[in-house]
Design an enzyme around this catalytic site. Structure first.
Site, mmCIF file in Angstrom:
data_model
loop_
_atom_site.group_PDB
_atom_site.id
_atom_site.type_symbol
_atom_site.label_atom_id
_atom_site.label_comp_id
_atom_site.label_asym_id
_atom_site.label_seq_id
_atom_site.Cartn_x
_atom_site.Cartn_y
_atom_site.Cartn_z
ATOM 1 N N TYR A 25 0.798 -1.221 0.000
ATOM 2 C CA TYR A 25 0.000 0.000 0.000
ATOM 3 C C TYR A 25 0.836 1.279 0.000
ATOM 4 O O TYR A 25 0.280 2.375 -0.107
ATOM 5 C CB TYR A 25 -0.978 0.007 1.177
ATOM 6 C CG TYR A 25 -2.234 -0.783 0.870
ATOM 7 C CD1 TYR A 25 -3.083 -0.381 -0.160
ATOM 8 C CD2 TYR A 25 -2.552 -1.932 1.569
ATOM 9 C CE1 TYR A 25 -4.225 -1.105 -0.473
ATOM 10 C CE2 TYR A 25 -3.694 -2.672 1.274
ATOM 11 C CZ TYR A 25 -4.517 -2.244 0.246
ATOM 12 O OH TYR A 25 -5.647 -2.966 -0.071
ATOM 13 N N GLU A 51 -6.707 -29.070 8.778
ATOM 14 C CA GLU A 51 -6.585 -28.383 7.484
ATOM 15 C C GLU A 51 -7.541 -27.202 7.364
ATOM 16 O O GLU A 51 -7.130 -26.089 7.041
ATOM 17 C CB GLU A 51 -6.855 -29.373 6.342
ATOM 18 C CG GLU A 51 -6.862 -28.712 4.966
ATOM 19 C CD GLU A 51 -7.438 -29.597 3.864
ATOM 20 O OE1 GLU A 51 -7.627 -29.069 2.750
ATOM 21 O OE2 GLU A 51 -7.714 -30.792 4.108
ATOM 22 N N ASP A 108 -8.486 -33.413 4.547
ATOM 23 C CA ASP A 108 -9.383 -34.141 3.655
ATOM 24 C C ASP A 108 -8.607 -35.236 2.934
ATOM 25 O O ASP A 108 -7.406 -35.096 2.670
ATOM 26 C CB ASP A 108 -9.988 -33.199 2.605
ATOM 27 C CG ASP A 108 -11.044 -32.271 3.173
ATOM 28 O OD1 ASP A 108 -11.598 -32.594 4.244
ATOM 29 O OD2 ASP A 108 -11.316 -31.222 2.550
#
Length: 396
Positions: free
Chosen positions: A138, A224, A277
């Site tokens: 920025y 996760e 997963d």
């Protein structure tokens, strides 16, 4: 004792305790932690001197009427990566490099941006102040174009100077969360207690600055996904399995979450498990925590925890638990390519049990999210699956 545990009887943790003893024995056989290499925590004077040397080289080139250039190691090629089971993915000692020329239309802008950020880093280190990557973006968002440009240049500079990002006085904004049996003090003296409640504590943005860490935890569970982490919090998992620590990086982990996992391992040497997963994306995230990533291989010694074990969701669990086919998801072409890519990576050869699980996934052409276990019961994950895995050693 730091905390009053409310969890299972001591006998519940017998297998976990034996696992920890085997980890400690392996450390003793290896002579403790591997020696640090690659990037390091350099002193401010060293960082300033390195930047001054780079600027001096540019001045020398200009004095010779030559176009200045930066030589940066190529972090996107497996040819430049070496693997050691005790550390993970590291930069090879003789890497191919790319030249960022100041007289080439293709690279002149990148040369200028590197120079600009080097100037900003010099001022930060000189004044002993810190900025986030977002702060740097920025300062001139139109010039940089997007945050990724800034992130990549900072990593290139860190790799070029062979120092950690922290040594450059650049901090990352944390997205990870932590809950459980842990207390620590932040650099400014703030006392933090991560004891499980309805909400978790944000991973601090300055991991090197936290001190006086205290825990009685028997294990650390890396989750996760944020949704799974929040569900475990709602199910009061931390207290039911107390004493333990839970961490999530909310998907692909940010640098601070990885630094925190590494710091907890280095400080306490307690077992660290992952819950991801049963899909290629989850497996890749697990490998990032364990062995690191190609893009951050130059910081491997500060980031990797090779002692991590895979607790779940294992592809073999899907058949063992008779998860119905309509709860599974077919692998996409992208999934299959990702899985093939992981199977070819150097670290898979030393993880035959992990390879076997990936082969089960490849053969079945199916994947599953952790939420697939809810077909058994809404709280099966926290009430049955994880407690049984932890009690009987169901990790690989």
């Amino acid at each position: 004792m730091a905390f009053a545990p409310m969890g299972p009887e001591a006998s519940f943790f017998e297998v976990l305790d034996r696992h920890r003893e085997s980890l400690l024995a392996a450390l003793r056989r290896g002579g403790g932690e591997p020696p640090g290499g690659g990037s390091r925590l350099a002193s401010s004077s060293e960082v300033l001197a390195s930047i001054e040397n780079i600027i001096q080289d540019i001045i020398t080139s200009l004095a010779r009427n030559e176009a200045p250039a930066f030589m940066i190691e190529n972090r996107s090629s497996w040819e430049n990566i070496k693997f050691e089971d005790s550390v993970g993915l590291q930069m090879a000692s003789h890497c191919t490099t790319r030249k960022i020329k100041s007289d080439s239309p293709k690279s002149v802008q990148k040369f200028a941006l590197i120079l600009k950020i080097l100037s900003m880093i010099y001022k930060l280190v000189q004044s002993n102040t810190y900025a986030t990557k977002r702060d740097i973006y920025y300062t001139d968002s139109q010039l940089f174009g997007n945050q990724t440009v800034v992130d990549n240049i900072i990593n290139d500079i860190s790799c070029m100077l062979k120092v950690s990002r922290r040594s450059l006085h650049i901090l990352s904004t944390s997205k990870g969360l932590i809950a459980g049996n842990l207390r620590y003090i932040e650099e400014d003296g703030t006392k933090v207690n991560c004891t499980c409640g309805a909400t978790a504590v944000a991973v601090p943005s300055n991991i090197q600055g936290i001190w006086n860490l205290v825990t009685d935890a028997k294990f650390i569970l890396i989750v996760e996904k944020d949704a799974t982490f929040q569900r475990l919090l709602d199910d009061n998992f931390c207290n039911k399995m107390s004493p333990c620590i839970m961490i999530t990086g909310k998907g692909v982990p940010d640098l601070n979450t990885r630094l925190l996992v590494k710091k907890l391992w280095d400080t306490f040497h307690i077992p660290v498990f992952t819950l991801v997963d049963a899909d290629p994306h989850g497996i890749e995230i697990m490998f990032i925590y364990k062995y690191g990533s190609m893009s951050m291989a130059f910081e491997a010694h500060h980031l990797t925890v090779p002692a991590i074990r895979w607790l779940g969701l294992l592809p073999s669990d899907l058949k063992r638990l008779n998860v119905p086919k309509d709860s599974l998801i077919p692998l996409t072409k992208s999934d299959q390519m990702k899985l093939d890519s992981i199977l070819r990576r150097p670290y898979v050869t030393c993880q035959p049990f992990w390879r076997k699980e990936m082969e089960i996934m490849a053969d079945s052409k199916m994947k599953a999210e952790i939420q697939a276990l809810t077909f058994l019961s809404s709280d099966y994950l926290s009430r049955v699956y994880l407690p049984n895995k932890l009690k009987f050693g169901g990790w690989i």
